[in-house]
Design a protein around this motif. Structure first.
Motif, mmCIF file in Angstrom:
data_model
loop_
_atom_site.group_PDB
_atom_site.id
_atom_site.type_symbol
_atom_site.label_atom_id
_atom_site.label_comp_id
_atom_site.label_asym_id
_atom_site.label_seq_id
_atom_site.Cartn_x
_atom_site.Cartn_y
_atom_site.Cartn_z
ATOM 1 N N PHE A 263 -34.844 10.573 -18.649
ATOM 2 C CA PHE A 263 -35.544 9.398 -18.149
ATOM 3 C C PHE A 263 -36.379 9.714 -16.913
ATOM 4 O O PHE A 263 -36.871 8.811 -16.245
ATOM 5 C CB PHE A 263 -34.538 8.276 -17.843
ATOM 6 N N GLY A 264 -36.535 11.007 -16.607
ATOM 7 C CA GLY A 264 -37.423 11.421 -15.526
ATOM 8 C C GLY A 264 -36.930 11.068 -14.138
ATOM 9 O O GLY A 264 -37.723 10.974 -13.206
ATOM 10 N N ARG A 265 -35.613 10.899 -14.001
ATOM 11 C CA ARG A 265 -35.070 10.534 -12.690
ATOM 12 C C ARG A 265 -34.990 11.731 -11.742
ATOM 13 O O ARG A 265 -34.760 11.547 -10.545
ATOM 14 C CB ARG A 265 -33.676 9.927 -12.840
ATOM 15 N N PHE A 266 -35.118 12.941 -12.256
ATOM 16 C CA PHE A 266 -35.042 14.120 -11.405
ATOM 17 C C PHE A 266 -36.403 14.543 -10.888
ATOM 18 O O PHE A 266 -36.491 15.379 -9.998
ATOM 19 C CB PHE A 266 -34.452 15.307 -12.178
ATOM 20 N N ASP A 267 -37.468 14.003 -11.471
ATOM 21 C CA ASP A 267 -38.800 14.485 -11.148
ATOM 22 C C ASP A 267 -39.061 14.351 -9.656
ATOM 23 O O ASP A 267 -38.961 13.265 -9.090
ATOM 24 C CB ASP A 267 -39.855 13.715 -11.957
ATOM 25 N N GLY A 268 -39.386 15.471 -9.029
ATOM 26 C CA GLY A 268 -39.719 15.457 -7.609
ATOM 27 C C GLY A 268 -38.521 15.461 -6.685
ATOM 28 O O GLY A 268 -38.684 15.454 -5.478
ATOM 29 N N ALA A 269 -37.307 15.474 -7.243
ATOM 30 C CA ALA A 269 -36.122 15.443 -6.389
ATOM 31 C C ALA A 269 -35.561 16.844 -6.219
ATOM 32 O O ALA A 269 -35.619 17.657 -7.132
ATOM 33 C CB ALA A 269 -35.060 14.534 -6.996
ATOM 34 N N GLN A 270 -35.027 17.109 -5.045
ATOM 35 C CA GLN A 270 -34.355 18.381 -4.845
ATOM 36 C C GLN A 270 -32.912 18.287 -5.310
ATOM 37 O O GLN A 270 -32.456 17.238 -5.748
ATOM 38 C CB GLN A 270 -34.429 18.771 -3.372
ATOM 39 N N ALA A 271 -32.203 19.405 -5.190
ATOM 40 C CA ALA A 271 -30.871 19.510 -5.795
ATOM 41 C C ALA A 271 -29.885 18.446 -5.288
ATOM 42 O O ALA A 271 -29.213 17.803 -6.086
ATOM 43 C CB ALA A 271 -30.311 20.902 -5.563
ATOM 44 N N MET A 272 -29.825 18.252 -3.997
ATOM 45 C CA MET A 272 -28.773 17.381 -3.456
ATOM 46 C C MET A 272 -28.925 15.919 -3.888
ATOM 47 O O MET A 272 -27.960 15.332 -4.384
ATOM 48 C CB MET A 272 -28.736 17.509 -1.930
ATOM 49 N N PRO A 273 -30.118 15.317 -3.737
ATOM 50 C CA PRO A 273 -30.251 13.927 -4.217
ATOM 51 C C PRO A 273 -30.028 13.821 -5.717
ATOM 52 O O PRO A 273 -29.457 12.829 -6.198
ATOM 53 C CB PRO A 273 -31.679 13.528 -3.855
ATOM 54 N N ALA A 274 -30.448 14.847 -6.470
ATOM 55 C CA ALA A 274 -30.230 14.841 -7.917
ATOM 56 C C ALA A 274 -28.736 14.846 -8.212
ATOM 57 O O ALA A 274 -28.251 14.093 -9.056
ATOM 58 C CB ALA A 274 -30.908 16.047 -8.560
ATOM 59 N N LEU A 275 -27.996 15.681 -7.484
ATOM 60 C CA LEU A 275 -26.553 15.778 -7.712
ATOM 61 C C LEU A 275 -25.866 14.449 -7.398
ATOM 62 O O LEU A 275 -24.942 14.039 -8.103
ATOM 63 C CB LEU A 275 -25.958 16.899 -6.851
ATOM 64 N N MET A 276 -26.358 13.785 -6.343
ATOM 65 C CA MET A 276 -25.770 12.489 -5.991
ATOM 66 C C MET A 276 -25.925 11.508 -7.152
ATOM 67 O O MET A 276 -24.981 10.788 -7.497
ATOM 68 C CB MET A 276 -26.441 11.918 -4.743
ATOM 69 N N ALA A 277 -27.114 11.475 -7.759
ATOM 70 C CA ALA A 277 -27.348 10.573 -8.889
ATOM 71 C C ALA A 277 -26.432 10.936 -10.054
ATOM 72 O O ALA A 277 -25.901 10.057 -10.744
ATOM 73 C CB ALA A 277 -28.811 10.629 -9.312
ATOM 74 N N VAL A 278 -26.239 12.252 -10.264
ATOM 75 C CA VAL A 278 -25.374 12.704 -11.361
ATOM 76 C C VAL A 278 -23.947 12.224 -11.135
ATOM 77 O O VAL A 278 -23.272 11.762 -12.060
ATOM 78 C CB VAL A 278 -25.407 14.244 -11.472
ATOM 79 N N ILE A 279 -23.492 12.300 -9.884
ATOM 80 C CA ILE A 279 -22.116 11.873 -9.575
ATOM 81 C C ILE A 279 -21.958 10.365 -9.792
ATOM 82 O O ILE A 279 -20.961 9.911 -10.353
ATOM 83 C CB ILE A 279 -21.745 12.273 -8.128
ATOM 84 N N VAL A 280 -22.972 9.601 -9.375
ATOM 85 C CA VAL A 280 -22.924 8.148 -9.574
ATOM 86 C C VAL A 280 -22.836 7.824 -11.061
ATOM 87 O O VAL A 280 -21.979 7.067 -11.513
ATOM 88 C CB VAL A 280 -24.168 7.461 -8.964
ATOM 89 N N LEU A 281 -23.718 8.456 -11.842
ATOM 90 C CA LEU A 281 -23.740 8.181 -13.278
ATOM 91 C C LEU A 281 -22.512 8.772 -13.963
ATOM 92 O O LEU A 281 -22.113 8.318 -15.036
ATOM 93 C CB LEU A 281 -25.021 8.774 -13.889
ATOM 94 N N GLY A 282 -21.907 9.772 -13.324
ATOM 95 C CA GLY A 282 -20.706 10.390 -13.877
ATOM 96 C C GLY A 282 -19.535 9.431 -13.949
ATOM 97 O O GLY A 282 -18.657 9.587 -14.794
ATOM 98 N N LEU A 283 -19.528 8.413 -13.086
ATOM 99 C CA LEU A 283 -18.400 7.461 -13.100
ATOM 100 C C LEU A 283 -18.371 6.638 -14.389
ATOM 101 O O LEU A 283 -17.371 6.647 -15.103
ATOM 102 C CB LEU A 283 -18.443 6.573 -11.851
ATOM 103 N N PRO A 284 -19.474 5.930 -14.732
ATOM 104 C CA PRO A 284 -19.444 5.249 -16.041
ATOM 105 C C PRO A 284 -19.277 6.230 -17.189
ATOM 106 O O PRO A 284 -18.614 5.917 -18.186
ATOM 107 C CB PRO A 284 -20.783 4.516 -16.122
ATOM 108 N N GLY A 285 -19.845 7.432 -17.035
ATOM 109 C CA GLY A 285 -19.700 8.446 -18.080
ATOM 110 C C GLY A 285 -18.237 8.790 -18.290
ATOM 111 O O GLY A 285 -17.764 8.902 -19.423
#
Lengths: 296, 132
Positions: A263-285
Motif C-alpha cells: 500500500f506504499g506506506r514505506f515510500d520515503g520512510a527510513q528504517a525506524m519509522p517503517a519498523l514502528m508501523a510494522v510493529i503497530v500493524l503486527g498487533l492485529p496481525g
C-alpha cells in the motif's frame, strides 16, 4: 435413497445417480450462498473504507498485480485446508479457489456499484483497480464463509476426526499467515495505522511487541477457547512458545511488512519509522494469526 | 478432555529451526527498538525543503520539491509555501499542505507557478507544523 426393491438394478442405479447429482447441485448452490455470505461478512468493512477506494487508483500497479497473484495460491491453500482433506484433489481445490475468487470479484463489483463508488464513465484503471483490490479480502471471506457459516454438518465431523488429531506444522504456519493477512488487509490501508506509529514512542513499541506475543500465546494455549490447543502435561510451556508462537509472530510481522509495502506506506520512510508501523500493524496481525489457529 | 490438537513433546527438527530463527528475528527487533528508545531524545521535527526539478507544464511551471524531516518526531499538517521573487518583489505565492511528514522520512510535492520563473528567485520553505 428410498428405492423400492422390485425395480431392476439399472433403474435403481439411475435414480441413485440422479439423486446424487441433485444433491451435488444443491450442495454447490448452498456453498455459493455461504461463500457470498462470507464475502459480505468479511469484506464489507473494507468496502466501506475510504482509503481502500483511493488505493484502487493510487496503488502501484505492479504491487497490485503481485497481490492478486499471491491471492491464488493462498486461496488454493485455504481450500485445501478447509475442504474435505481425505478426498482432496488438485482439481477440486483449484475449482473452489477460483469460485471463491469469482464470488469476491462479483460481490465487490456489485457492492461498490451500490455505494455509487464505481460508475460506467470512470477511468478504466480506477474501476478495475477498485474491484480487484476489494476482491482479495472478499474471496478469502468467501472461502471462509463456506466452511464457517455451515451448520456444523459434514465439515465439522471431518475436522474433528480423532484419526487426525494434529495438523501439520506447515499448515499451522500457513493458517497463521492467512489470519494475519486478513486482519492486516482490514487495517493496513487506514491512515490510523501510520498515525498511531507516529504517536508512539519506542517504549510504546516495545510494550506493543510484548503484548502481541502474550496475546498470541494466551489466545491459543492459556485461554481454553473451543479449538484451543492444549499442551501435553510433559511439554514445558516454552516449547510451544518457541515452536509456534514466535514463528507466528514473525509471520505476522512479515505479513505486516508485505501489506505496508503493497500500500506504499514505506515510500520515503527510513528504517525506524517503517519498523514502528510494522510493529503497530503486527498487533492485529498477531491476533488474526492466533484466531486462525483456533477457528480454521 | 482434549478440545483441540495437542502439541506433542517430540517435534521435528525443522520446527525448532523455524522457531529459533523466528525468535532471533523478534529478539533482534526488540533490541533495535530498545536501543532507539534508550538513545532517542525526543527532539522536534527538522523540516528541510529542497527543489528537485523545474519543468514547464500546462498552466505554468511545475516546481518539484522534497520535504524531509530529519528529526525524530513526526509533523502533521505541514504547509509548504513557495514564493516567486523578481527584483525583490514577491510576484507569486503558492502553497500546498502535507497531511504528514513522518520522522526520518521524506515526501515529494509540486507547486505550480503561472509566471515564468526564469531570471526570478524561487523560495520554498515549510511554514509550520502541528503534532500529529
Amino acid at each position: 435413497m428410498g428405492i423400492s426393491l422390485n425395480r431392476d438394478e439399472t433403474t435403481a442405479a439411475g435414480d441413485q445417480q440422479r439423486q446424487d447429482e441433485a444433491n451435488d447441485l444443491n450442495d454447490f448452490l448452498i456453498g455459493l450462498a455461504r461463500g457470498l455470505g462470507g464475502a459480505l461478512l468479511f469484506a464489507l468493512p473494507m468496502q466501506m473504507t475510504m482509503e481502500m477506494w483511493a488505493l484502487g487508483f493510487t496503488m502501484d500497479r505492479w504491487r497490485l498485480l503481485l497481490l492478486l497473484l499471491v491471492t491464488l495460491p493462498l486461496l488454493f491453500g485455504i481450500a485445501r485446508r478447509i475442504g474435505f482433506e481425505k478426498t482432496f484433489n488438485w482439481r477440486d481445490g483449484l475449482r473452489d479457489a477460483m469460485v471463491a475468487y469469482g464470488i469476491g470479484i462479483l460481490s465487490s463489483a456489485v457492492l461498490l456499484s451500490l455505494f455509487g463508488l464505481i460508475t460506467g464513465d470512470m477511468a478504466r484503471e480506477d474501476l478495475v483497480g477498485k474491484i480487484a483490490l476489494q476482491a482479495v479480502p472478499a474471496s478469502i471471506g468467501a472461502l471462509l464463509g463456506r466452511s464457517q457459516l455451515g451448520n456444523g454438518g459434514e465439515d465439522d465431523q471431518d475436522e474433528r476426526d480423532p484419526a487426525q488429531p494434529r495438523t501439520g506444522y506447515g499448515t499451522e504456519l500457513f493458517m497463521m499467515a492467512v489470519g494475519a493477512l486478513f486482519l492486516n488487509l482490514n487495517t493496513a490501508p487506514t491512515e490510523e495505522m501510520i498515525l498511531i506509529s507516529y504517536l508512539m514512542t519506542p517504549w510504546h513499541a516495545l510494550l506493543t511487541i510484548f503484548l502481541s506475543i502474550a496475546v498470541m500465546h494466551g489466545f491459543v494455549y492459556a485461554v481454553s477457547f473451543k479449538g484451543g490447543h492444549e499442551l501435553s502435561d510433559d511439554v514445558p510451556r516454552w516449547h510451544a512458545l518457541i515452536r509456534f508462537t514466535m514463528p507466528g509472530y514473525a509471520i505476522a510481522l512479515l505479513i505486516s511488512v508485505y501489506c505496508l509495502w503493497s500500500f506504499g506506506r514505506f515510500d520515503g520512510a527510513q528504517a525506524m519509522p517503517a519498523l514502528m508501523a510494522v510493529i503497530v500493524l503486527g498487533l492485529p496481525g498477531a491476533v488474526g494469526a492466533a484466531a486462525a489457529r483456533l477457528i480454521l | 478432555m482434549s478440545k483441540g490438537p495437542t502439541t506433542e513433546t517430540r517435534a521435528h527438527w525443522i520446527e525448532w529451526a523455524t522457531g529459533l530463527t523466528a525468535t532471533i528475528l523478534v529478539v533482534a527487533m526488540i533490541g533495535w527498538v530498545a536501543y532507539d528508545a534508550a538513545t532517542g531524545t525526543h527532539a522536534e521535527p527538522e523540516l528541510v525543503v529542497t527543489i528537485t526539478a523545474q519543468r514547464p507544464a500546462a498552466g505554468g511551471t511545475q516546481v518539484s520539491f522534497t520535504i524531509s524531516n530529519t528529526g525524530k518526531r513526526s509533523a502533521a499538517g505541514v504547509p509548504v509555501t513557495g514564493l516567486l521573487v523578481r527584483d525583490g518583489i514577491v510576484k507569486e505565492r503558492r502553497e500546498v499542505t502535507f497531511d504528514y511528514v513522518p520522522a526520518q522520512s521524506h515526501e515529494d510535492g509540486v507547486l505550480i507557478f503561472t509566471e515564468d520563473p526564469s531570471g526570478a528567485q524561487i523560495d520554498l520553505h515549510a511554514s509550520g507544523y502541528r503534532d500529529p
